[in-house]
Design a protein around this motif. Structure first.
Motif, mmCIF file in Angstrom:
data_model
loop_
_atom_site.group_PDB
_atom_site.id
_atom_site.type_symbol
_atom_site.label_atom_id
_atom_site.label_comp_id
_atom_site.label_asym_id
_atom_site.label_seq_id
_atom_site.Cartn_x
_atom_site.Cartn_y
_atom_site.Cartn_z
ATOM 1 N N GLY A 1 0.825 -1.059 -0.066
ATOM 2 C CA GLY A 1 0.142 0.182 0.054
ATOM 3 C C GLY A 1 0.752 1.103 -0.077
ATOM 4 N N ARG A 2 2.010 1.140 -0.146
ATOM 5 C CA ARG A 2 2.791 2.523 -0.230
ATOM 6 C C ARG A 2 4.103 1.951 -1.176
ATOM 7 N NH1 ARG A 2 7.649 1.429 3.416
ATOM 8 N NH2 ARG A 2 7.294 -0.372 4.446
ATOM 9 N N PRO A 3 4.733 2.913 -1.943
ATOM 10 C CA PRO A 3 5.797 2.561 -3.143
ATOM 11 C C PRO A 3 7.225 1.954 -2.276
ATOM 12 C CG PRO A 3 4.962 4.867 -2.987
ATOM 13 C CD PRO A 3 4.472 4.352 -1.751
ATOM 14 N N MET A 4 7.216 0.872 -2.932
ATOM 15 C CA MET A 4 8.553 0.007 -2.647
ATOM 16 C C MET A 4 9.354 -0.173 -3.975
ATOM 17 S SD MET A 4 8.033 -1.097 0.592
ATOM 18 C CE MET A 4 8.954 -2.350 0.557
ATOM 19 N N VAL A 5 10.594 0.202 -3.853
ATOM 20 C CA VAL A 5 11.695 0.037 -4.993
ATOM 21 C C VAL A 5 12.319 -1.488 -4.697
ATOM 22 C CG1 VAL A 5 11.751 2.402 -5.301
ATOM 23 C CG2 VAL A 5 13.426 1.285 -3.674
ATOM 24 N N ARG A 6 12.990 -2.036 -5.829
ATOM 25 C CA ARG A 6 13.807 -3.119 -5.577
ATOM 26 C C ARG A 6 15.217 -2.597 -5.765
ATOM 27 N NH1 ARG A 6 12.348 -8.490 -7.855
ATOM 28 N NH2 ARG A 6 10.424 -7.706 -7.883
ATOM 29 N N VAL A 7 15.824 -3.146 -4.894
ATOM 30 C CA VAL A 7 17.331 -2.818 -4.996
ATOM 31 C C VAL A 7 18.367 -4.064 -5.445
ATOM 32 C CG1 VAL A 7 19.357 -2.076 -3.276
ATOM 33 C CG2 VAL A 7 17.011 -1.071 -2.772
ATOM 34 N N LEU A 8 18.761 -4.098 -6.455
ATOM 35 C CA LEU A 8 19.498 -4.919 -6.989
ATOM 36 C C LEU A 8 21.056 -5.021 -6.600
ATOM 37 C CD1 LEU A 8 18.306 -4.679 -10.627
ATOM 38 C CD2 LEU A 8 17.414 -6.276 -8.788
ATOM 39 N N LYS A 9 21.588 -6.178 -6.110
ATOM 40 C CA LYS A 9 22.968 -6.268 -5.792
ATOM 41 C C LYS A 9 23.718 -7.254 -6.753
ATOM 42 C CE LYS A 9 21.846 -5.795 -0.874
ATOM 43 N NZ LYS A 9 22.074 -6.197 0.558
ATOM 44 N N PRO A 10 24.949 -6.690 -6.971
ATOM 45 C CA PRO A 10 25.785 -7.695 -7.885
ATOM 46 C C PRO A 10 25.698 -9.111 -7.164
ATOM 47 C CG PRO A 10 26.991 -5.892 -7.291
ATOM 48 C CD PRO A 10 25.739 -5.594 -6.510
ATOM 49 N N GLU A 11 25.713 -10.068 -8.046
ATOM 50 C CA GLU A 11 25.875 -11.630 -7.682
ATOM 51 C C GLU A 11 27.114 -11.766 -7.186
ATOM 52 O OE1 GLU A 11 24.236 -14.680 -9.825
ATOM 53 O OE2 GLU A 11 22.446 -13.177 -10.497
ATOM 54 N N LYS A 12 27.622 -12.664 -5.991
ATOM 55 C CA LYS A 12 28.775 -12.882 -5.731
ATOM 56 C C LYS A 12 28.786 -14.653 -5.462
ATOM 57 C CE LYS A 12 29.831 -8.797 -2.956
ATOM 58 N NZ LYS A 12 31.103 -8.278 -3.064
ATOM 59 N N ASN A 13 29.800 -14.956 -5.445
ATOM 60 C CA ASN A 13 30.103 -16.546 -5.174
ATOM 61 C C ASN A 13 29.696 -17.019 -6.435
ATOM 62 O OD1 ASN A 13 30.852 -18.666 -3.931
ATOM 63 N ND2 ASN A 13 28.804 -18.953 -2.792
ATOM 64 N N GLN A 14 29.960 -16.501 -7.682
ATOM 65 C CA GLN A 14 29.780 -17.352 -8.941
ATOM 66 C C GLN A 14 30.972 -18.089 -9.257
ATOM 67 O OE1 GLN A 14 26.950 -17.042 -10.512
ATOM 68 N NE2 GLN A 14 26.236 -16.024 -8.635
ATOM 69 N N THR A 15 30.790 -18.984 -10.253
ATOM 70 C CA THR A 15 31.896 -19.679 -10.656
ATOM 71 C C THR A 15 32.286 -19.121 -12.086
ATOM 72 O OG1 THR A 15 30.937 -21.630 -9.505
ATOM 73 C CG2 THR A 15 32.621 -22.190 -11.251
ATOM 74 N N VAL A 16 33.698 -19.130 -12.319
ATOM 75 C CA VAL A 16 34.299 -18.628 -13.614
ATOM 76 C C VAL A 16 35.322 -19.744 -13.837
ATOM 77 C CG1 VAL A 16 35.780 -17.107 -14.720
ATOM 78 C CG2 VAL A 16 34.066 -16.268 -13.019
ATOM 79 N N LEU A 17 35.404 -20.486 -15.004
ATOM 80 C CA LEU A 17 36.326 -21.503 -15.473
ATOM 81 C C LEU A 17 37.056 -20.755 -16.607
ATOM 82 C CD1 LEU A 17 34.287 -24.851 -15.501
ATOM 83 C CD2 LEU A 17 36.048 -24.019 -13.871
ATOM 84 N N LEU A 18 38.351 -20.731 -16.742
ATOM 85 C CA LEU A 18 39.196 -20.194 -17.509
ATOM 86 C C LEU A 18 39.860 -21.295 -18.374
ATOM 87 C CD1 LEU A 18 40.745 -17.235 -15.550
ATOM 88 C CD2 LEU A 18 38.702 -17.153 -17.097
ATOM 89 N N LEU A 19 39.652 -21.746 -19.550
ATOM 90 C CA LEU A 19 40.411 -22.612 -20.282
ATOM 91 C C LEU A 19 41.319 -22.013 -21.440
ATOM 92 C CD1 LEU A 19 37.666 -23.931 -19.200
ATOM 93 C CD2 LEU A 19 37.702 -25.547 -21.192
ATOM 94 N N VAL A 20 42.456 -22.134 -21.168
ATOM 95 C CA VAL A 20 43.757 -21.605 -22.123
ATOM 96 C C VAL A 20 44.222 -22.614 -22.989
ATOM 97 C CG1 VAL A 20 45.598 -20.348 -21.940
ATOM 98 C CG2 VAL A 20 44.066 -19.970 -20.067
ATOM 99 N N ASP A 21 43.934 -22.547 -24.191
ATOM 100 C CA ASP A 21 44.516 -23.301 -25.173
ATOM 101 C C ASP A 21 46.080 -23.044 -25.329
ATOM 102 O OD1 ASP A 21 44.931 -24.764 -27.661
ATOM 103 O OD2 ASP A 21 43.881 -23.523 -28.789
ATOM 104 N N CYS A 22 46.493 -24.232 -25.222
ATOM 105 C CA CYS A 22 48.222 -24.114 -25.354
ATOM 106 C C CYS A 22 48.649 -25.117 -26.615
ATOM 107 C CB CYS A 22 48.831 -24.893 -24.166
ATOM 108 S SG CYS A 22 48.633 -23.801 -22.700
ATOM 109 N N GLY A 23 47.772 -24.956 -27.517
ATOM 110 C CA GLY A 23 47.886 -25.707 -28.868
ATOM 111 C C GLY A 23 48.798 -25.142 -29.945
ATOM 112 N N ARG A 24 48.573 -25.521 -31.158
ATOM 113 C CA ARG A 24 49.319 -24.946 -32.229
ATOM 114 C C ARG A 24 49.023 -23.512 -32.612
ATOM 115 N NH1 ARG A 24 47.136 -25.305 -37.128
ATOM 116 N NH2 ARG A 24 45.148 -26.610 -37.337
ATOM 117 N N HIS A 25 47.470 -23.381 -32.443
ATOM 118 C CA HIS A 25 47.353 -22.047 -32.796
ATOM 119 C C HIS A 25 47.828 -21.009 -31.814
ATOM 120 C CE1 HIS A 25 44.143 -23.610 -35.684
ATOM 121 N NE2 HIS A 25 43.763 -24.282 -34.722
ATOM 122 N N MET A 26 48.333 -21.247 -30.681
ATOM 123 C CA MET A 26 48.834 -20.298 -29.845
ATOM 124 C C MET A 26 50.281 -19.984 -30.093
ATOM 125 S SD MET A 26 45.988 -19.314 -28.504
ATOM 126 C CE MET A 26 46.183 -18.459 -26.934
ATOM 127 N N ALA A 27 50.988 -20.899 -30.843
ATOM 128 C CA ALA A 27 52.356 -20.843 -30.870
ATOM 129 C C ALA A 27 52.837 -19.555 -31.722
ATOM 130 C CB ALA A 27 52.733 -22.052 -31.574
#
Length: 171
Positions: free
Chosen positions: A18-44
């Motif tokens: 019955g009164r104005p409410m706002v949504r406060v968004l916070k950045p997500e934390k505790n996410q998973t990031v996987l970094l796959l680095v190619d060391c094959g012939r293309h990277m030589a």
């Protein structure tokens, strides 16, 4: 309150309370990031006097540092025809040191990269939703087709991102 952006009004909560409410968004934390680095012939090859792999390692380290500073878990894999190094996702300064050590030990080899084996190994024990960043160089259509096919299989559960180096001489 005075000064709140009208775009953040939560209309359902406003109707309930019955009164104005706002949504406060916070950045997500505790996410998973996987970094796959190619060391094959293309990277030589070299770009601007440095090996392509060195550029990829720098980018991976920067992304790992930013992600770890935000409270995310970061894992790293270096691979070519076989897996060279695999660090499961973790948090903290010790993980950044381990990532730096694993990445700087990687060397480009003149063999074809097995993207399928790398992705299978990264997700063999099951993983929660992750940002999967593959750092490689896509020179030929056959190799890029295999990589695109395998990364598209991740889409329902994970968010894949393929990062390819741009070589001005080839362009």
């Amino acid at each position: 309150r005075l000064g709140d952006d009208r775009r953040t009004l939560d209309w359902k909560a406003t109707a309930r309370r019955g009164r104005p409410m706002v949504r406060v968004l916070k950045p997500e934390k505790n996410q998973t990031v996987l970094l796959l680095v190619d060391c094959g012939r293309h990277m030589a090859g070299e770009i601007h006097g440095r090996r392509k792999l060195e550029h990829a390692v720098d980018a991976a380290l920067r992304l790992a540092k930013v992600s770890l500073d935000q409270g995310d878990q970061v894992g790293v894999m270096t691979f070519a025809s076989q897996i060279h190094a695999w660090l499961p996702p973790r948090k903290g300064l010790d993980q950044l040191r381990a990532i730096a050590s694993a990445l700087y030990r990687g060397e480009a080899s003149l063999e074809e990269s097995d993207y399928g084996a790398a992705l299978d190994r990264a997700f063999q024990r099951g993983s929660r939703r992750a940002l999967v960043v593959v750092l490689t160089d896509l020179l030929d259509l056959d190799t890029s087709a295999v990589l695109v096919k395998r990364t598209l299989q991740l889409v329902p559960r994970h968010l894949p991102l393929v990062v390819s180096l741009l070589d001005d001489a080839v362009q």
